[in-house]
Design a protein around this motif. Structure first.
Motif, mmCIF file in Angstrom:
data_model
loop_
_atom_site.group_PDB
_atom_site.id
_atom_site.type_symbol
_atom_site.label_atom_id
_atom_site.label_comp_id
_atom_site.label_asym_id
_atom_site.label_seq_id
_atom_site.Cartn_x
_atom_site.Cartn_y
_atom_site.Cartn_z
ATOM 1 N N PRO A 145 68.465 48.309 76.938
ATOM 2 C CA PRO A 145 69.526 49.309 76.970
ATOM 3 C C PRO A 145 70.474 49.128 75.790
ATOM 4 O O PRO A 145 70.778 48.005 75.394
ATOM 5 N N ASP A 146 70.914 50.231 75.253
ATOM 6 C CA ASP A 146 71.856 50.203 74.138
ATOM 7 C C ASP A 146 73.254 49.919 74.698
ATOM 8 O O ASP A 146 73.782 50.703 75.490
ATOM 9 N N PRO A 147 73.866 48.811 74.300
ATOM 10 C CA PRO A 147 75.181 48.493 74.872
ATOM 11 C C PRO A 147 76.327 49.294 74.273
ATOM 12 O O PRO A 147 77.403 49.383 74.877
ATOM 13 N N ILE A 148 76.107 49.877 73.094
ATOM 14 C CA ILE A 148 77.210 50.504 72.368
ATOM 15 C C ILE A 148 77.683 51.781 73.070
ATOM 16 O O ILE A 148 76.875 52.637 73.432
ATOM 17 N N LYS B 83 70.231 47.190 66.618
ATOM 18 C CA LYS B 83 70.366 47.782 67.952
ATOM 19 C C LYS B 83 71.814 47.702 68.454
ATOM 20 O O LYS B 83 72.289 48.606 69.160
ATOM 21 N N SER B 84 72.520 46.653 68.060
ATOM 22 C CA SER B 84 73.909 46.507 68.513
ATOM 23 C C SER B 84 74.903 47.200 67.584
ATOM 24 O O SER B 84 76.119 47.044 67.741
ATOM 25 N N GLY B 85 74.387 47.966 66.617
ATOM 26 C CA GLY B 85 75.250 48.784 65.771
ATOM 27 C C GLY B 85 75.973 48.037 64.681
ATOM 28 O O GLY B 85 76.949 48.539 64.116
ATOM 29 N N ASN B 86 75.499 46.825 64.352
ATOM 30 C CA ASN B 86 76.136 46.015 63.321
ATOM 31 C C ASN B 86 75.349 46.056 62.024
ATOM 32 O O ASN B 86 74.112 46.008 62.029
ATOM 33 N N ALA B 87 76.045 46.092 60.899
ATOM 34 C CA ALA B 87 75.395 45.866 59.615
ATOM 35 C C ALA B 87 75.189 44.361 59.456
ATOM 36 O O ALA B 87 75.955 43.559 59.999
ATOM 37 N N ALA B 88 74.146 43.977 58.713
ATOM 38 C CA ALA B 88 73.817 42.560 58.583
ATOM 39 C C ALA B 88 73.581 42.181 57.131
ATOM 40 O O ALA B 88 72.983 42.944 56.363
ATOM 41 N N ILE B 89 74.062 41.001 56.784
ATOM 42 C CA ILE B 89 73.727 40.367 55.506
ATOM 43 C C ILE B 89 72.980 39.083 55.869
ATOM 44 O O ILE B 89 73.554 38.184 56.500
ATOM 45 N N LEU B 90 71.715 39.014 55.507
ATOM 46 C CA LEU B 90 70.857 37.911 55.910
ATOM 47 C C LEU B 90 70.589 37.002 54.711
ATOM 48 O O LEU B 90 70.096 37.447 53.683
#
Length: 418
Positions: free
Chosen positions: A92-95, A140-147
């Motif tokens: 489920p999408d929590p946002i 999925k949690s709507g965050n941008a990521a820098i890996l």
């Protein structure tokens, strides 16, 4: 372009992309995730070839065995990577979730809405699967990521990064939503952990050296754990067959993981009966036993343990063993020496099991189960961004909910405060 300019550019792009991603629909996010899972399977051969290139370089550079184990990507590992991404898509999408709405005497309604954290910087060593896991969970949690993956896995990480970019484009989402740092220069880490203007939280996944450095230098909040000194306690009411099976899996399935058991505690009333069989299994598997005086008296090939042994995460075929009076001493020992990661009791006595659950101060506590279950995939999180031994914000395997926050919302209809 300097490393400082490069990392600031990544940060600026991530912040901008995070606004779009926070507003993305569940359908858009799931489309990108399914495309990524399909692409991972499609490019299996490419990923394995890139991993082989990384492994060859790592062996040539004398990388230690535990890190080689973490670096290795198998056919099964590629499939598990794809399955993890798909599992995240099915969650489920929590946002946007609204909860705890209540009317106040003034007539307004007050509640909470779940929202993304914003931009998450993830720093990890050796494990290429983390690139896909982290991208999936952040997306999925709507965050941008820098890996920022370890230099040991640079070829495989670049290959996975290309698939992520392809998947974002296919779903109509900005490519900057997930950016993989394309340099092995360690200065990039120093820049990332100080980008408070653009990065909301850092998640480190690596050895003690990395975590210690970040704790000393980071200006961005972190979700982290330092090490995984996990315990198995064999209670006086333990089933011997279960004890043997659980210890074998917890210690010997894999040596280089943070949820591997590093310490064994055995209740004194059953030590003489059960410990020899447990020790024989460990010895047959090539595990060195470092034990207390009572353990050494019972087990011929055990070597005396030092105080440091009971504090150590070996990540190797070594285990510390201590005979304890019973449940009270076991709980006290774990709370003193554990890294607060994962601990397990083997017992058929329900009250003892319940006390162990309540009183052991770790992020995962288990009854009659291997500590190897302590990860996001096994907990139904699809994957994990890491395991937190902190007590604030997130604890244990960090999945979608751990990458979100809540904001207060107020619903009115022309209400004003008296």
């Amino acid at each position: 372009m300097t490393i400082q300019d490069y990392m600031r550019t990544l940060g600026q792009q991530a912040r901008q992309a995070s606004r779009r991603l926070a507003a993305a629909s569940t359908a858009e996010k799931n489309a990108a995730l399914q495309h990524l899972a399909d692409a991972i399977r499609r490019e299996r051969t490419t990923l394995l070839a890139a991993n082989a290139e990384d492994l060859a370089a790592a062996r040539a550079n004398g990388l230690e065995t535990a890190l080689l184990d973490r670096l290795t990507l198998s056919e099964k590992g590629v499939e598990q990577m794809a399955e993890g991404v798909e599992q995240v898509a099915r969650l489920p999408d929590p946002i946007g979730e609204i909860s705890d709405m209540k009317y106040r005497p003034s007539g307004i309604q007050v509640g909470k809405m779940r929202v993304p954290l914003g931009v998450i910087g993830i720093i990890y060593e050796a494990r290429p699967n983390v690139t896909a896991d982290a991208a999936a969970l952040c997306l999925k949690s709507g965050n941008a990521a820098i890996l920022r993956g370890g230099s040991e896995a640079i070829h495989c990480n670049r290959a996975i990064a290309r698939l992520i970019q392809e998947s974002l484009a296919a779903a109509g989402l900005p490519a900057e939503a997930v950016q993989v740092v394309d340099t092995t220069d360690r200065a990039a880490v120093g820049e990332l952990i100080t980008l408070r203007e653009f990065v909301d939280v850092i998640v480190p996944r690596g050895g003690k050296g990395l975590i210690a450095r970040l704790l000393a230098e980071a200006r961005v909040p972190m979700i982290q754990h330092l090490d995984g000194n996990c315990h198995i306690y064999i209670d006086s009411a333990a089933d011997p067959a279960k004890a043997l099976k659980i210890l074998e899996n917890a210690k010997t399935q894999r040596y280089g993981t943070c949820n591997t058991a590093e310490s064994l505690l055995v209740a004194r009333p059953v030590a003489a009966k059960q410990l020899p069989a447990l020790a024989a299994m460990l010895t047959e598997k090539g595990v060195e036993i470092r034990g207390c005086a009572e353990t050494c008296a019972l087990i011929e090939n055990a070597v005396p343990a030092t105080e440091e042994d009971f504090l150590t995460e070996y990540l190797a075929p070594i285990i510390s063993v201590k005979i304890v009076a019973g449940l009270d001493e076991a709980i006290a020992h774990i709370n003193q020496y554990s890294s607060h990661h994962s601990e397990a009791i083997v017992t058929e006595h329900h009250p003892s099991a319940m006390r162990f659950l309540r009183e052991v101060d770790s992020s995962s506590v288990m009854i009659n189960a291997s500590t190897r279950f302590a990860d996001g995939f096994e907990y139904g999180l699809g994957a994990e961004i890491g395991i937190s031994t902190d007590k604030i914000h997130a604890r244990g395997p960090v999945g979608l909910e751990g990458l979100t926050s809540q904001k207060w919302i107020v619903l009115g209809d022309g209400h004003v405060r008296a």
